[in-house]
Scaffold this active site. Sequence first.
Site, PDB file in Angstrom:
ATOM      1  N   ASN A 298      22.430 -26.709 -38.201  1.00 44.47           N
ATOM      2  CA  ASN A 298      22.340 -27.598 -39.350  1.00 44.47           C
ATOM      3  C   ASN A 298      20.903 -27.786 -39.854  1.00 44.47           C
ATOM      4  O   ASN A 298      19.981 -27.935 -39.051  1.00 44.47           O
ATOM      5  CB  ASN A 298      22.913 -28.969 -38.999  1.00 44.47           C
ATOM      6  CG  ASN A 298      24.377 -28.901 -38.613  1.00 44.47           C
ATOM      7  OD1 ASN A 298      25.121 -28.075 -39.132  1.00 44.47           O
ATOM      8  ND2 ASN A 298      24.790 -29.757 -37.690  1.00 44.47           N
TER       9      ASN A 298
ATOM     10  N   GLU B 122      17.849 -32.169 -44.957  1.00 43.50           N
ATOM     11  CA  GLU B 122      18.754 -33.238 -45.384  1.00 43.50           C
ATOM     12  C   GLU B 122      18.089 -34.602 -45.291  1.00 43.50           C
ATOM     13  O   GLU B 122      18.272 -35.464 -46.168  1.00 43.50           O
ATOM     14  CB  GLU B 122      20.022 -33.201 -44.535  1.00 43.50           C
ATOM     15  CG  GLU B 122      20.896 -31.985 -44.809  1.00 43.50           C
ATOM     16  CD  GLU B 122      22.067 -31.854 -43.850  1.00 43.50           C
ATOM     17  OE1 GLU B 122      22.907 -30.977 -44.078  1.00 43.50           O
ATOM     18  OE2 GLU B 122      22.134 -32.628 -42.872  1.00 43.50           O
TER      19      GLU B 122
ATOM     20  N   ASN C 158      -6.688 -64.675 -50.367  1.00 42.75           N
ATOM     21  CA  ASN C 158      -6.229 -63.948 -51.548  1.00 42.75           C
ATOM     22  C   ASN C 158      -7.047 -62.681 -51.790  1.00 42.75           C
ATOM     23  O   ASN C 158      -6.503 -61.600 -52.004  1.00 42.75           O
ATOM     24  CB  ASN C 158      -6.293 -64.843 -52.788  1.00 42.75           C
ATOM     25  CG  ASN C 158      -5.315 -65.995 -52.710  1.00 42.75           C
ATOM     26  OD1 ASN C 158      -4.585 -66.138 -51.731  1.00 42.75           O
ATOM     27  ND2 ASN C 158      -5.303 -66.837 -53.737  1.00 42.75           N
TER      28      ASN C 158
ATOM     29  N   LYS D 154      27.568 -24.399 -34.997  1.00 44.39           N
ATOM     30  CA  LYS D 154      26.807 -24.976 -36.102  1.00 44.39           C
ATOM     31  C   LYS D 154      25.292 -24.911 -35.892  1.00 44.39           C
ATOM     32  O   LYS D 154      24.785 -25.092 -34.789  1.00 44.39           O
ATOM     33  CB  LYS D 154      27.201 -26.445 -36.304  1.00 44.39           C
ATOM     34  CG  LYS D 154      28.618 -26.667 -36.744  1.00 44.39           C
ATOM     35  CD  LYS D 154      28.874 -26.139 -38.142  1.00 44.39           C
ATOM     36  CE  LYS D 154      28.112 -26.895 -39.214  1.00 44.39           C
ATOM     37  NZ  LYS D 154      28.526 -28.303 -39.318  1.00 44.39           N
TER      38      LYS D 154
ATOM     39  N   TYR E 298      -2.659 -65.331 -57.720  1.00 42.18           N
ATOM     40  CA  TYR E 298      -1.902 -64.929 -56.540  1.00 42.18           C
ATOM     41  C   TYR E 298      -0.651 -65.779 -56.384  1.00 42.18           C
ATOM     42  O   TYR E 298      -0.659 -66.983 -56.637  1.00 42.18           O
ATOM     43  CB  TYR E 298      -2.765 -65.050 -55.276  1.00 42.18           C
ATOM     44  CG  TYR E 298      -2.035 -64.610 -54.025  1.00 42.18           C
ATOM     45  CD1 TYR E 298      -1.987 -63.268 -53.671  1.00 42.18           C
ATOM     46  CD2 TYR E 298      -1.367 -65.530 -53.208  1.00 42.18           C
ATOM     47  CE1 TYR E 298      -1.291 -62.843 -52.532  1.00 42.18           C
ATOM     48  CE2 TYR E 298      -0.678 -65.115 -52.078  1.00 42.18           C
ATOM     49  CZ  TYR E 298      -0.645 -63.778 -51.746  1.00 42.18           C
ATOM     50  OH  TYR E 298       0.046 -63.368 -50.628  1.00 42.18           O
TER      51      TYR E 298
ATOM     52  N   GLN F   3       3.328 -61.095 -50.874  1.00 45.67           N
ATOM     53  CA  GLN F   3       3.397 -60.757 -49.451  1.00 45.67           C
ATOM     54  C   GLN F   3       4.393 -59.620 -49.220  1.00 45.67           C
ATOM     55  O   GLN F   3       4.263 -58.845 -48.273  1.00 45.67           O
ATOM     56  CB  GLN F   3       3.826 -61.981 -48.642  1.00 45.67           C
ATOM     57  CG  GLN F   3       4.027 -61.728 -47.152  1.00 45.67           C
ATOM     58  CD  GLN F   3       4.362 -63.004 -46.396  1.00 45.67           C
ATOM     59  OE1 GLN F   3       3.555 -63.930 -46.351  1.00 45.67           O
ATOM     60  NE2 GLN F   3       5.555 -63.068 -45.830  1.00 45.67           N
TER      61      GLN F   3
ATOM     62  N   SER G 148      25.707 -29.202 -33.669  1.00 44.86           N
ATOM     63  CA  SER G 148      26.813 -30.152 -33.754  1.00 44.86           C
ATOM     64  C   SER G 148      27.220 -30.595 -32.358  1.00 44.86           C
ATOM     65  O   SER G 148      27.165 -29.820 -31.402  1.00 44.86           O
ATOM     66  CB  SER G 148      28.009 -29.506 -34.457  1.00 44.86           C
ATOM     67  OG  SER G 148      29.180 -30.274 -34.276  1.00 44.86           O
TER      68      SER G 148
ATOM     69  N   THR H 124      19.923 -20.824 -63.342  1.00 46.91           N
ATOM     70  CA  THR H 124      20.023 -22.007 -64.187  1.00 46.91           C
ATOM     71  C   THR H 124      21.455 -22.514 -64.044  1.00 46.91           C
ATOM     72  O   THR H 124      22.388 -21.711 -63.915  1.00 46.91           O
ATOM     73  CB  THR H 124      19.727 -21.713 -65.677  1.00 46.91           C
ATOM     74  OG1 THR H 124      20.703 -20.787 -66.179  1.00 46.91           O
ATOM     75  CG2 THR H 124      18.331 -21.110 -65.843  1.00 46.91           C
ATOM     76  N   HIS H 125      21.631 -23.818 -64.045  1.00 50.94           N
ATOM     77  CA  HIS H 125      22.952 -24.427 -63.839  1.00 50.94           C
ATOM     78  C   HIS H 125      23.580 -23.970 -62.521  1.00 50.94           C
ATOM     79  O   HIS H 125      24.802 -23.959 -62.381  1.00 50.94           O
ATOM     80  CB  HIS H 125      23.902 -24.110 -65.003  1.00 50.94           C
ATOM     81  CG  HIS H 125      23.341 -24.437 -66.347  1.00 50.94           C
ATOM     82  ND1 HIS H 125      23.354 -25.710 -66.870  1.00 50.94           N
ATOM     83  CD2 HIS H 125      22.718 -23.653 -67.266  1.00 50.94           C
ATOM     84  CE1 HIS H 125      22.781 -25.708 -68.068  1.00 50.94           C
ATOM     85  NE2 HIS H 125      22.383 -24.470 -68.324  1.00 50.94           N
TER      86      HIS H 125
ATOM     87  N   SER I 134       4.313 -62.912 -41.788  1.00 53.99           N
ATOM     88  CA  SER I 134       4.253 -61.492 -42.171  1.00 53.99           C
ATOM     89  C   SER I 134       3.618 -60.643 -41.081  1.00 53.99           C
ATOM     90  O   SER I 134       3.379 -59.451 -41.268  1.00 53.99           O
ATOM     91  CB  SER I 134       3.453 -61.323 -43.469  1.00 53.99           C
ATOM     92  OG  SER I 134       2.116 -61.794 -43.288  1.00 53.99           O
TER      93      SER I 134
END
Length: 443
Positions: free
Chosen positions: A286, A291, A111, A284, A318, A323, A278, A156-157, A24
Amino acid sequence: MSKKLWGGRFEKETDALVEKFTSSIDFDKKLYNQDIIGSIAHARMLAKCGIISKEDAALIIKGLVEIKIEIEEGNFEFTSKLEDIHMHIENRLSEKIGPVAGKLHTARSRNDQVALDMHLYVKEKTVQVVRLLEHFCGALWKLAEKHVDTVMPGYTHLQKAQPVTLGYHLKAYYYMLERDKERFCDALKRTDIMPLGACALAGTTLPTDKEYTRELLGFSRIYENTMDAVSDRDFVLEFLSCASILMVHLSRMAEEIILWNTDEFNYMELDDAFATGSSIMPQKKNPDIAELVRGKSGRVFGDLISMLTIMKGLPLAYNRDMQEDKEALFDAAETICACLEILPKVLLTAKFKKENMAEAVENSFADATYYAEYLVKKGMPFRKAHEVVGKMVSYCIKKDKKIKDLSFLELKNFSELFAEDAARGFGSTEKYNKSNYIPTSHF
């Protein structure tokens, strides 16, 4: 270098594939500082209790400090043969000070050692997140105050609903982030518990002083049950839960930034420093940051689900499955911090197009509820008022008008309760005022 610290019971060398599979170190080396802090406190406790000499403790502490410097200066060698950060540090300490290094692990197991490291890490990250949230909330409040009178449609919506102000809209996110801050602060109470001293699961017969270690490490309390201490990852789950809810809020905010930057909405324009272009379309601009924030929410949700799945079937105490907790935690912590650092800058540097927002209100039926409530004030039941104004809207759509364009006589055709003050209309943004209709809370 290949000697295992647990190798006394084994007669064969560990297979290289096993070393690679169980290692690890590639990710838990992030815990080097927490591991060294915990080891220094443990060495001091052992010396205080007379379990090791003060001279040995001083030698151990000196070696640990030197190892910390080596790691931070990039002069430390990491290898999969030593599995994790704990074994790396202990092995290096042995190289530096000899057999005395072997005394450090007295009255301690990996542990409770790794549990301690994780508690320290989550405490540190929680404090960092709370500070970033405080800064973000301050930025939102400042921006909202700047736009107290910037009228825009409320939705709304995703349909224009009623007029609000940009300031009021932004403060909705302020209160979301305030709740996030409260959640992290509350979760900190259940992170601020010390597991060190639990050893593998049942403590030790040696005369240790956990209270002294707690004071050195700055924890508010100690686990009551040693089995719980080494097997508990609730504090990780809670951090990831808080992080996931936070990312829901940031993703919603990001979505609105994306929408408002479209030609179709055209409510704001991002600063050039916080937008991208772009590779093929020269025109463009962006909203890539927004995003990515929206996209990164999925990563954090996945980290939470991963951790829930890891923990759901583990018997006490444990298990090596645990891990797998680190990568999910590290990823989520680093992701939310990055989002909290950059998103306020996107908002603070953006240009909000007040005229377009006001025009969007003008060219809609956002004032319809006002007329319904006007009739209610004149004594008409709300359900009837709703029906009357609904017919007015239908009439306006057919005639290509707005309610504010209706004459007094046209209004009277829908209800005798309309008076000349209604004919003056509510449609013009010049007539909007906070005492009349737009929400006034916190302004």
